[in-house]
Design an enzyme around this catalytic site. Sequence first.
Site, PDB file in Angstrom:
ATOM      1  N   LYS A   1       8.233   6.277   9.026  1.00 37.00           N
ATOM      2  CA  LYS A   1       7.970   4.249   9.770  1.00 37.00           C
ATOM      3  C   LYS A   1       8.764   4.829  11.449  1.00 37.00           C
ATOM      4  O   LYS A   1       8.044   4.222  11.711  1.00 37.00           O
ATOM      5  CB  LYS A   1       9.459   4.239   8.865  1.00 37.00           C
ATOM      6  CG  LYS A   1       8.838   3.922   7.400  1.00 37.00           C
ATOM      7  CD  LYS A   1       9.539   2.981   6.132  1.00 37.00           C
ATOM      8  CE  LYS A   1       9.114   2.643   5.177  1.00 37.00           C
ATOM      9  NZ  LYS A   1       8.984   2.409   3.897  1.00 37.00           N
TER      10      LYS A   1
ATOM     11  N   LYS B   1       0.272   6.489  -0.227  1.00 34.49           N
ATOM     12  CA  LYS B   1       0.954   5.379  -1.501  1.00 34.49           C
ATOM     13  C   LYS B   1       0.953   4.288  -1.296  1.00 34.49           C
ATOM     14  O   LYS B   1       0.343   4.200   0.306  1.00 34.49           O
ATOM     15  CB  LYS B   1       2.745   5.814  -1.229  1.00 34.49           C
ATOM     16  CG  LYS B   1       3.323   5.344  -2.101  1.00 34.49           C
ATOM     17  CD  LYS B   1       5.288   5.424  -2.067  1.00 34.49           C
ATOM     18  CE  LYS B   1       5.312   4.226  -1.399  1.00 34.49           C
ATOM     19  NZ  LYS B   1       5.651   3.345  -1.302  1.00 34.49           N
TER      20      LYS B   1
ATOM     21  N   LYS C   1       4.323  -1.807  -0.095  1.00 31.52           N
ATOM     22  CA  LYS C   1       4.408  -2.856   0.767  1.00 31.52           C
ATOM     23  C   LYS C   1       4.453  -3.617   2.461  1.00 31.52           C
ATOM     24  O   LYS C   1       4.202  -4.241   2.875  1.00 31.52           O
ATOM     25  CB  LYS C   1       4.967  -3.928  -0.454  1.00 31.52           C
ATOM     26  CG  LYS C   1       6.968  -3.512   0.147  1.00 31.52           C
ATOM     27  CD  LYS C   1       6.990  -4.039  -1.232  1.00 31.52           C
ATOM     28  CE  LYS C   1       8.404  -4.254  -1.488  1.00 31.52           C
ATOM     29  NZ  LYS C   1       9.497  -3.088  -0.718  1.00 31.52           N
TER      30      LYS C   1
HETATM   31  P1  ATP Z   1       7.492  -0.250   2.072  1.00 28.93           P
HETATM   32  O1  ATP Z   1       6.686   0.066   1.888  1.00 28.93           O
HETATM   33  O2  ATP Z   1       8.605  -1.506   2.451  1.00 28.93           O
HETATM   34  O3  ATP Z   1       9.110   1.147   1.314  1.00 28.93           O
HETATM   35  P2  ATP Z   1       7.629  -0.105  -1.220  1.00 28.93           P
HETATM   36  O4  ATP Z   1       6.715  -0.630  -2.075  1.00 28.93           O
HETATM   37  O5  ATP Z   1       7.767   1.543  -1.004  1.00 28.93           O
HETATM   38  O6  ATP Z   1       7.661  -0.750   0.338  1.00 28.93           O
HETATM   39  P3  ATP Z   1      10.506  -0.768  -1.951  1.00 28.93           P
HETATM   40  O7  ATP Z   1      11.027  -1.155  -1.691  1.00 28.93           O
HETATM   41  O8  ATP Z   1      10.546   1.090  -0.827  1.00 28.93           O
HETATM   42  O9  ATP Z   1       8.592  -0.694  -1.562  1.00 28.93           O
HETATM   43  O10 ATP Z   1      10.178   0.352  -3.512  1.00 28.93           O
HETATM   44  C1  ATP Z   1      10.953  -0.209  -4.123  1.00 28.93           C
HETATM   45  C2  ATP Z   1      10.748   0.558  -5.684  1.00 28.93           C
HETATM   46  O11 ATP Z   1       9.331   1.044  -5.929  1.00 28.93           O
HETATM   47  C3  ATP Z   1      11.367   1.611  -5.529  1.00 28.93           C
HETATM   48  O12 ATP Z   1      11.499   2.072  -6.531  1.00 28.93           O
HETATM   49  C4  ATP Z   1       9.987   2.715  -5.283  1.00 28.93           C
HETATM   50  O13 ATP Z   1      10.651   4.136  -5.478  1.00 28.93           O
HETATM   51  C5  ATP Z   1       9.161   2.028  -6.232  1.00 28.93           C
HETATM   52  N1  ATP Z   1       7.976   2.727  -5.511  1.00 28.93           N
HETATM   53  C6  ATP Z   1       7.231   1.687  -4.954  1.00 28.93           C
HETATM   54  N2  ATP Z   1       6.109   2.150  -4.163  1.00 28.93           N
HETATM   55  C7  ATP Z   1       5.628   2.600  -5.360  1.00 28.93           C
HETATM   56  C8  ATP Z   1       4.621   3.331  -5.547  1.00 28.93           C
HETATM   57  N3  ATP Z   1       3.258   3.415  -4.620  1.00 28.93           N
HETATM   58  N4  ATP Z   1       4.396   3.524  -6.736  1.00 28.93           N
HETATM   59  C9  ATP Z   1       5.493   4.044  -8.133  1.00 28.93           C
HETATM   60  N5  ATP Z   1       6.515   2.919  -7.847  1.00 28.93           N
HETATM   61  C10 ATP Z   1       7.042   2.540  -6.296  1.00 28.93           C
HETATM   62 MG    MG Z   2       9.188   2.179   0.028  1.00 23.18          MG
END
Ligand code: ATP
Ligand code: MG
Length: 329
Positions: free
Chosen positions: A112, A195, A198
Amino acid sequence: MAERILTGIKPTGQLTLGNYIGVLKNLPKMMDRGECFIFIADLHALTLPIDPEVLRQNSVDIASFYLAAGLDPKRVALFLQSEVSAHSELNAIMQNYLYMGELSRMTQFKEKSAKMKESGIGLGLFAYPVLMASDIVLYDANIVPVGEDQIQHVELTRDLVNRFNQRYGNVLQMPKAEMRKIGARIMSLSDPTKKMSKSDPKGDIFLKDDMATVRKKVMSAVTDSGSEVKYDEEKKPGISNLLTIYACLKDITIAEAEKHFVDYRYGDFKKEVAQAVVDELEPFQKRYQEIVDSKSYLEVLKEGARKASEVANKTLLRVKKAVGLLISK
Ligand code: ATP
Ligand code: MG
């Protein structure tokens, strides 16, 4: 000890199908397993620049999505991290027990901060795992369900617990990360080596996308050469990702999904995957909209913060006493 489960989502952006499969879809099973504390990690969302209105709206969305996914507020505390002040208070203590060297090795921090100038990287982004460790130990959580991206932070929390307990006795509960066997890392539809995320949305399906968009996104997902629908992460990452999405949504194994699609060509395969996503998201969005319109999430969050504070404040007091802070009341 009965299972204590802690899980959270950062309101950094629009929730994706990755978040749905990784977390929301498992909610009913999770509630049956033990006592659940589920929070919206809004303080964590401040670690990267975010517009205040967007942050507020994202928080409303996450609360409503959790409720739409079947969260039962009578059984589960759903709360905002910023409304349980013990998180910040414990963070102030725990920051002294994690070290600069180990924090700078965290992959999330490296990824990040990679595109940022050093002068613009907030301390909060660097210290993120300290707050996350505080979130976890506050609830004596023994199970922390996460996607693959957060495993390293839970491992660091375990190091912290060891270090802290060695010094002060058995004060903190040792947590364990738990990852889904399949679906822990849903990949981007436009680049299946990355991955679905969001805060870096490329090739994401958003939970608020309309159904025509969902279909279009699945139909234009990057696939691989060849024509067979087979699971092979290395040679066929795009097809493997779509198979994973299908298997998770239908609650079947990858092998069962492969068998189902054995005579399919890519086009028809994608059409059926798209339909599976639509079948799941359409009723989900309807429930979500009802919750947003009624604002019922507000009462749930208020009661959730009250329940969570009760537990968190007890842990905080235990930690304060252990490290030698004088308690006057
Ligand atoms: P950011 O980019 O802000 O890190 P993120 O999509 O990774 O957003 P988080 O808030 O970090 O979301 O994670 C929320 C939950 O969703 C966590 O348990 C994380 O491991 C899970 N998660 C995030 N992305 C994925 C994915 N692509 N597949 C499965 N689980 C996910
Ligand atoms: Mg994340």
